[in-house]
Design an enzyme around this catalytic site. Structure first.
Site, PDB file in Angstrom:
ATOM      1  N   ARG A 282       1.230  -1.161   4.861  1.00 25.86           N
ATOM      2  CA  ARG A 282       1.824  -2.053   3.850  1.00 25.86           C
ATOM      3  C   ARG A 282       0.849  -3.132   3.344  1.00 25.86           C
ATOM      4  NH1 ARG A 282       7.051  -4.690   2.705  1.00 25.86           N
ATOM      5  NH2 ARG A 282       6.809  -6.957   2.619  1.00 25.86           N
TER       6      ARG A 282
ATOM      7  N   GLU B  65      12.257  -3.254  -8.120  1.00 26.46           N
ATOM      8  CA  GLU B  65      12.236  -2.324  -6.980  1.00 26.46           C
ATOM      9  C   GLU B  65      12.767  -0.991  -7.505  1.00 26.46           C
ATOM     10  OE1 GLU B  65      11.216  -2.723  -3.900  1.00 26.46           O
ATOM     11  OE2 GLU B  65      11.173  -4.874  -3.468  1.00 26.46           O
TER      12      GLU B  65
ATOM     13  N   ALA C 285       0.800  -1.225   0.000  1.00 31.35           N
ATOM     14  CA  ALA C 285       0.000   0.000   0.000  1.00 31.35           C
ATOM     15  C   ALA C 285       0.832   1.274   0.000  1.00 31.35           C
ATOM     16  CB  ALA C 285      -0.932  -0.009   1.215  1.00 31.35           C
TER      17      ALA C 285
ATOM     18  N   TYR D 210      11.295   0.264  -2.566  1.00 30.38           N
ATOM     19  CA  TYR D 210      12.338   0.910  -3.318  1.00 30.38           C
ATOM     20  C   TYR D 210      13.641   0.144  -3.147  1.00 30.38           C
ATOM     21  CZ  TYR D 210      13.856   2.823   1.232  1.00 30.38           C
ATOM     22  OH  TYR D 210      14.281   2.958   2.534  1.00 30.38           O
TER      23      TYR D 210
END
Length: 420
Positions: free
Chosen positions: A235, A379, A177, A306
């Site tokens: 999340r 990512e 999320a 990320y």
């Protein structure tokens, strides 16, 4: 009697407002840990199961930094443990709320723009965008609802193809999320493909004459909306599990080698794998949709943020995946294309070998159960160190075009390399 009734109504209203009030992460610290031994790595892995130990980057190995977010109370607790076990740490960000506020300010600048491309759009805006795109471009765009969530939101897929398209490409975003940059990137890719085709760009026309692109911008819309309205760094999905524990980590819930490592059986944990494999509506919807066209998929791409990684399988084991040399060759083509846009450097290879074991991921499922050879987990930026690394998940919205453009270049390069 009336007074009691008014008091009850007022109390109910206050409770309702409290529930919708946006949580503030004031004085939450972003900490950089530097494990110096296998024992340190093991400890950090164990702490990850604790709800108050929010790891933002994947645990790698000795002498590889790990970023974790800690509340003021959690910092007091874990800083003592860091000292006890001699784990070096530094404070990257003293108050992560300041970064969230900066992200909010960047979004306010584009609030009145109707075009959502390059923005952190909300669920309803994304659904409307896809629907309108299909209405305006009926010859190449259609939509499909793969399923619905616990809170009854649609898991919508944008399908971009021409009459001659044969093989299929899957791309999903927003499985976690708080990773707002990923839905924005999926929208960027959809826009580039549709505009490129109508502008007769040879590269896009050639791609769509062979490939159908099936793109799900939001795999976790319930969690995504909650991260916008209430708790920015949420999340998981939003299905109630037990007591006050809500949500399953959808990227630990896929059935292939489920719960064999790197996930938790604690419902309040951010990496809770669910009560059973494939237990979640979102997981089931994606699996059913992929299996509906089993054998037609040339690649499966799931986009996260990320870290600047382009991961191949496996996640559940450090063993080489099938055709590993070929997978790395294709990943190199993609990451070279990404670098050519803004100079952004991605590392590629097996996620378990580069970082650590995490089972129940969709990319492993795509290979192990769906039989899709070229399955990758991306990512996106920022990296764990360097430019913008102290933003993590709170990267300002104005970075979205840059991220979208380089990711699009990488995906196009990959897909072109798969064409006969």
């Amino acid at each position: 009697m009336k007074t009691s009734l008014y008091l009850c109504l007022a109390f109910g209203l206050l409770i309702s407002l409290a529930r919708t009030e946006k949580f503030k992460f004031t004085n939450y610290r972003l900490i950089s840990l530097l494990p110096e031994s296998p024992v340190h790595v093991q400890l950090i892995s164990e702490w990850e199961e604790n709800p108050d130990f929010d790891i933002w980057t994947r645990i790698k190995s000795v002498q590889e930094r790990v970023t974790v977010l800690l509340s003021p109370n959690a910092f007091l607790k874990y800083s003592l443990l860091f000292k006890l076990f001699n784990i070096p740490y530094s404070i990257v960000e003293q108050d992560i709320q300041s970064r969230i506020d900066e992200q909010d300010r960047s979004m306010a600048l584009t609030k009145n723009q109707k075009n959502i491309v390059g923005k952190f759009a909300r669920y309803s805006e994304i659904m409307s965008y896809i629907d309108n795109l299909a209405i305006e471009n009926p010859s190449i765009v259609s939509t499909y609802v793969a399923g619905t969530t616990y809170e009854d939101r649609n898991l919508k897929v944008a399908i971009i193809k021409t009459p001659s398209s044969t093989k299929k490409v899957w791309i999903d975003c927003g499985i976690h999320a708080r990773e707002w940059m990923t839905p924005a990137t999926c929208i960027w890719i959809i826009n580039k493909l549709v505009k490129g085709y109508h502008n007769f760009e040879p590269e896009v026309v050639n791609l769509l004459n062979y490939y159908e692109f099936h793109i799900m911008p939001l795999q976790n819309p319930d969690g995504y909306e909650y991260s916008h309205t209430t708790y920015r760094l949420w999340r998981k999905n939003r299905r109630p599990i037990r007591g006050n524990c809500i949500g399953v980590d959808l990227n630990r819930n896929y059935g292939y080698k489920w719960f064999t490592g790197g996930s938790s059986d604690q419902p309040c944990s951010d990496i809770y794998a669910g009560p059973s494999a494939d237990s979640e509506a979102e997981t089931q919807a994606v699996e059913s949709y992929i299996n509906k066209y089993k054998g037609d998929w040339d690649t499966f791409l799931t986009i996260h943020t990320y870290g600047q990684w382009w991961f191949t399988s496996w996640g559940y084991t450090e063993a080489d995946p099938p055709h590993y040399d070929d997978l790395k060759e294709k990943a190199k083509i993609a990451t070279d294309a990404i670098k050519s846009v803004n100079g952004t450097v991605f590392t590629y290879g097996s996620s378990a070998q580069i970082l650590y074991i995490a089972s129940g991921g969709s990319d492993d499922w795509a290979v192990g159960d769906a039989g899709i050879k070229y399955s990758f987990c991306l990512e996106l930026r920022p990296g764990q160190t360097g430019i913008d690394s102290n933003y993590g998940f709170t990267l300002p919205e104005d970075r979205a075009p840059m991220v979208g453009e380089e990711t699009y270049a990488g995906i196009v390069a990959l897909v072109k390399s798969l064409m006969p």
